[in-house]
Design an enzyme around this catalytic site. Structure first.
Site, PDB file in Angstrom:
ATOM      1  N   TYR A 166       0.841  -1.202   0.000  1.00  0.00           N
ATOM      2  CA  TYR A 166       0.000   0.000   0.000  1.00  0.00           C
ATOM      3  C   TYR A 166       0.878   1.254   0.000  1.00  0.00           C
ATOM      4  O   TYR A 166       0.624   2.204  -0.753  1.00  0.00           O
ATOM      5  CB  TYR A 166      -0.910  -0.040   1.226  1.00  0.00           C
ATOM      6  CG  TYR A 166      -1.973   1.037   1.298  1.00  0.00           C
ATOM      7  CD1 TYR A 166      -3.166   0.915   0.593  1.00  0.00           C
ATOM      8  CD2 TYR A 166      -1.800   2.164   2.096  1.00  0.00           C
ATOM      9  CE1 TYR A 166      -4.153   1.886   0.676  1.00  0.00           C
ATOM     10  CE2 TYR A 166      -2.779   3.142   2.192  1.00  0.00           C
ATOM     11  CZ  TYR A 166      -3.959   2.998   1.483  1.00  0.00           C
ATOM     12  OH  TYR A 166      -4.940   3.963   1.570  1.00  0.00           O
ATOM     13  N   TRP A 264       3.500  17.088  11.514  1.00  0.00           N
ATOM     14  CA  TRP A 264       4.471  16.878  12.592  1.00  0.00           C
ATOM     15  C   TRP A 264       5.856  17.289  12.138  1.00  0.00           C
ATOM     16  O   TRP A 264       6.245  17.012  11.014  1.00  0.00           O
ATOM     17  CB  TRP A 264       4.551  15.417  13.013  1.00  0.00           C
ATOM     18  CG  TRP A 264       3.339  14.861  13.701  1.00  0.00           C
ATOM     19  CD1 TRP A 264       2.561  13.848  13.224  1.00  0.00           C
ATOM     20  CD2 TRP A 264       2.776  15.211  14.977  1.00  0.00           C
ATOM     21  NE1 TRP A 264       1.549  13.568  14.113  1.00  0.00           N
ATOM     22  CE2 TRP A 264       1.663  14.384  15.221  1.00  0.00           C
ATOM     23  CE3 TRP A 264       3.120  16.151  15.953  1.00  0.00           C
ATOM     24  CZ2 TRP A 264       0.884  14.459  16.368  1.00  0.00           C
ATOM     25  CZ3 TRP A 264       2.344  16.235  17.097  1.00  0.00           C
ATOM     26  CH2 TRP A 264       1.239  15.397  17.296  1.00  0.00           C
TER      27      TRP A 264
HETATM   28  N1  LIG Z   1     -10.295   4.881   4.945  1.00  0.00           N
HETATM   29  C1  LIG Z   1      -9.144   5.448   5.145  1.00  0.00           C
HETATM   30  O1  LIG Z   1      -8.719   5.643   6.289  1.00  0.00           O
HETATM   31  C2  LIG Z   1      -8.310   5.899   3.977  1.00  0.00           C
HETATM   32  C3  LIG Z   1      -7.179   6.653   4.263  1.00  0.00           C
HETATM   33  C4  LIG Z   1      -6.373   7.097   3.228  1.00  0.00           C
HETATM   34  C5  LIG Z   1      -6.710   6.793   1.917  1.00  0.00           C
HETATM   35  N2  LIG Z   1      -7.799   6.050   1.655  1.00  0.00           N
HETATM   36  C6  LIG Z   1      -8.065   5.756   0.242  1.00  0.00           C
HETATM   37  O2  LIG Z   1      -9.354   6.174  -0.107  1.00  0.00           O
HETATM   38  C7  LIG Z   1      -9.875   5.312  -1.139  1.00  0.00           C
HETATM   39  C8  LIG Z   1     -11.235   4.796  -0.687  1.00  0.00           C
HETATM   40  O3  LIG Z   1     -11.010   4.008   0.473  1.00  0.00           O
HETATM   41  P1  LIG Z   1     -12.143   3.681   1.529  1.00  0.00           P
HETATM   42  O4  LIG Z   1     -11.555   3.893   2.853  1.00  0.00           O
HETATM   43  O5  LIG Z   1     -13.405   4.367   1.156  1.00  0.00           O
HETATM   44  O6  LIG Z   1     -12.237   2.113   1.294  1.00  0.00           O
HETATM   45  P2  LIG Z   1     -13.466   1.110   1.157  1.00  0.00           P
HETATM   46  O7  LIG Z   1     -14.603   1.569   1.981  1.00  0.00           O
HETATM   47  O8  LIG Z   1     -12.879  -0.232   1.402  1.00  0.00           O
HETATM   48  O9  LIG Z   1     -13.862   1.253  -0.379  1.00  0.00           O
HETATM   49  C9  LIG Z   1     -13.029   0.776  -1.385  1.00  0.00           C
HETATM   50  C10 LIG Z   1     -13.741   0.932  -2.709  1.00  0.00           C
HETATM   51  O10 LIG Z   1     -12.893   0.431  -3.756  1.00  0.00           O
HETATM   52  C11 LIG Z   1     -13.662  -0.427  -4.564  1.00  0.00           C
HETATM   53  N3  LIG Z   1     -12.789  -1.417  -5.195  1.00  0.00           N
HETATM   54  C12 LIG Z   1     -11.840  -2.178  -4.597  1.00  0.00           C
HETATM   55  N4  LIG Z   1     -11.280  -2.993  -5.507  1.00  0.00           N
HETATM   56  C13 LIG Z   1     -11.882  -2.731  -6.699  1.00  0.00           C
HETATM   57  C14 LIG Z   1     -11.755  -3.263  -8.000  1.00  0.00           C
HETATM   58  N5  LIG Z   1     -10.848  -4.228  -8.306  1.00  0.00           N
HETATM   59  N6  LIG Z   1     -12.533  -2.766  -8.981  1.00  0.00           N
HETATM   60  C15 LIG Z   1     -13.445  -1.800  -8.703  1.00  0.00           C
HETATM   61  N7  LIG Z   1     -13.604  -1.259  -7.497  1.00  0.00           N
HETATM   62  C16 LIG Z   1     -12.847  -1.731  -6.495  1.00  0.00           C
HETATM   63  C17 LIG Z   1     -14.675  -1.050  -3.629  1.00  0.00           C
HETATM   64  O11 LIG Z   1     -15.819  -1.462  -4.341  1.00  0.00           O
HETATM   65  P3  LIG Z   1     -16.259  -2.966  -4.670  1.00  0.00           P
HETATM   66  O12 LIG Z   1     -15.750  -3.840  -3.570  1.00  0.00           O
HETATM   67  O13 LIG Z   1     -17.750  -2.875  -4.737  1.00  0.00           O
HETATM   68  O14 LIG Z   1     -15.633  -3.251  -5.994  1.00  0.00           O
HETATM   69  C18 LIG Z   1     -15.033   0.153  -2.777  1.00  0.00           C
HETATM   70  O15 LIG Z   1     -16.005   0.943  -3.418  1.00  0.00           O
HETATM   71  C19 LIG Z   1      -8.831   4.221  -1.343  1.00  0.00           C
HETATM   72  O16 LIG Z   1      -8.026   4.520  -2.443  1.00  0.00           O
HETATM   73  C20 LIG Z   1      -8.022   4.275  -0.070  1.00  0.00           C
HETATM   74  O17 LIG Z   1      -6.706   3.815  -0.271  1.00  0.00           O
HETATM   75  C21 LIG Z   1      -8.611   5.590   2.649  1.00  0.00           C
END
Ligand SMILES: NC(=O)c1ccc[n+]([C@@H]2O[C@H](COP(=O)([O-])OP(=O)(O)OC[C@H]3O[C@@H](n4cnc5c(N)ncnc54)[C@H](OP(=O)(O)O)[C@@H]3O)[C@@H](O)[C@H]2O)c1
Length: 264
Positions: A166, A264
């Site tokens: 990641y 930080w």
């Molecule tokens: N949550 C955090 O703390 C956080 C922090 C920093 C960055 N982010 C970033 O923000 C973004 C969204 O994350 P989130 O936290 O909202 O995660 P999440 O709730 O797990 O959502 C992930 C999304 O990605 C989709 N996805 C995963 N694999 C896929 C594939 N092969 N094809 C199409 N869609 C796919 C999933 O949909 P399906 O399973 O329906 O395909 C889901 O809609 C990510 O890039 C993550 O790295 C999150």
């Protein structure tokens, strides 16, 4: 039209939002819908996308559900075809799909590495290529916007989780974003990323409790100057800004939404 509508309004524009079935992607889609864009919702779980589409339609915009896997380039070309025929030419690519594998580096398998890079990095490149090629072919296009949901983990190491693939993928997204911003600046396409710290979503919560595991939560808060994790809706204004006319001279950069994590 008010001054704010003039700056932030997206009426008549079309957004293609991946990761729209969950978490931050849903809020990105809502932000675009609230400012008036028609939104193509892309992810694999069609039932979840249908629910989100109903929420967006209640906001008063048009939404189109396009189930698909972002790692399948042919499927994504077809997804753009569908978005264009249902909503019109795509003006905004918001790439929110992402996965993480929480494992120490020495336990990461090649398959873990490949899976994470395929979703988090490779698809960022391929979707951007598909978007830019089609955007440039349109004479009527206003300004193109590419926005990645990257992460604070794209610029620093991770003090909470062991997730080397990641880290590498998100650092890659940051490099991709900067290089595309330079190469496509002359094509009226801005390329930026949003860097969240920690938010409670499917990616971070324990499915059994629906909450971030307490020990993890404690560490997340410890490393955040604001001493709390983000609220998913707090991503929306960054999306609205980077997608809008208010950011015409902003490209190749990152908007942190991180409670001060990177200060930080
Ligand atoms: N949550 C955090 O703390 C956080 C922090 C920093 C960055 N982010 C970033 O923000 C973004 C969204 O994350 P989130 O936290 O909202 O995660 P999440 O709730 O797990 O959502 C992930 C999304 O990605 C989709 N996805 C995963 N694999 C896929 C594939 N092969 N094809 C199409 N869609 C796919 C999933 O949909 P399906 O399973 O329906 O395909 C889901 O809609 C990510 O890039 C993550 O790295 C999150």
């Amino acid at each position: 039209m008010s001054h704010l509508d003039d700056l932030f309004g997206q009426t008549g524009r079309v957004a293609f939002v991946t990761g729209a079935s969950s978490g931050l992607g849903i809020h990105a889609a809502k932000a675009l819908a609230k400012t008036g864009a028609a939104v193509a919702l892309v992810a694999r779980r069609e039932d979840r996308l249908n629910e989100v589409a109903r929420e967006l339609e209640a906001i008063g915009t048009i939404a189109c559900v396009i189930p698909g896997d972002v790692t399948d380039r042919t499927a994504m070309e077809q997804a753009f075809d569908t978005a264009e025929s249902e909503l019109g030419g795509v003006d905004i690519l918001l790439h929110g799909a992402g996965i993480a594998r929480l494992k120490r580096a020495e336990r990461h398998t090649r398959a873990d590495w490949d899976d994470v890079l395929a979703v988090d990095l490779n698809s960022s490149f391929e979707l951007s290529q598909i978007f830019a090629e089609r955007f440039r072919a349109r004479d009527d296009a206003d300004a193109g916007r590419i926005i990645y949901l990257s992460s604070v983990m794209g610029t620093v190491g991770n003090s909470v989780h062991r997730a080397v693939s990641y880290q590498a993928a998100k650092h890659g997204v940051q490099g991709l974003m900067k290089q595309l911003a330079i190469e496509w600046a002359g094509h009226d396409i801005t390329v930026n990323s949003i860097a969240p710290s920690y938010f409670p979503t499917e990616m971070t919560v324990d499915p059994a409790t629906g909450e971030i595991p307490p020990a993890m939560h404690e560490r997340m808060q410890l490393f955040t100057p604001m001493r709390r994790t983000g609220r998913p809706e707090e991503i929306e204004t960054a999306v609205a800004f980077l997608a809008s006319r208010a950011s015409t001279y902003v490209t190749g950069t990152t908007v942190p939404v991180d409670g001060g994590w990177t200060a930080w």
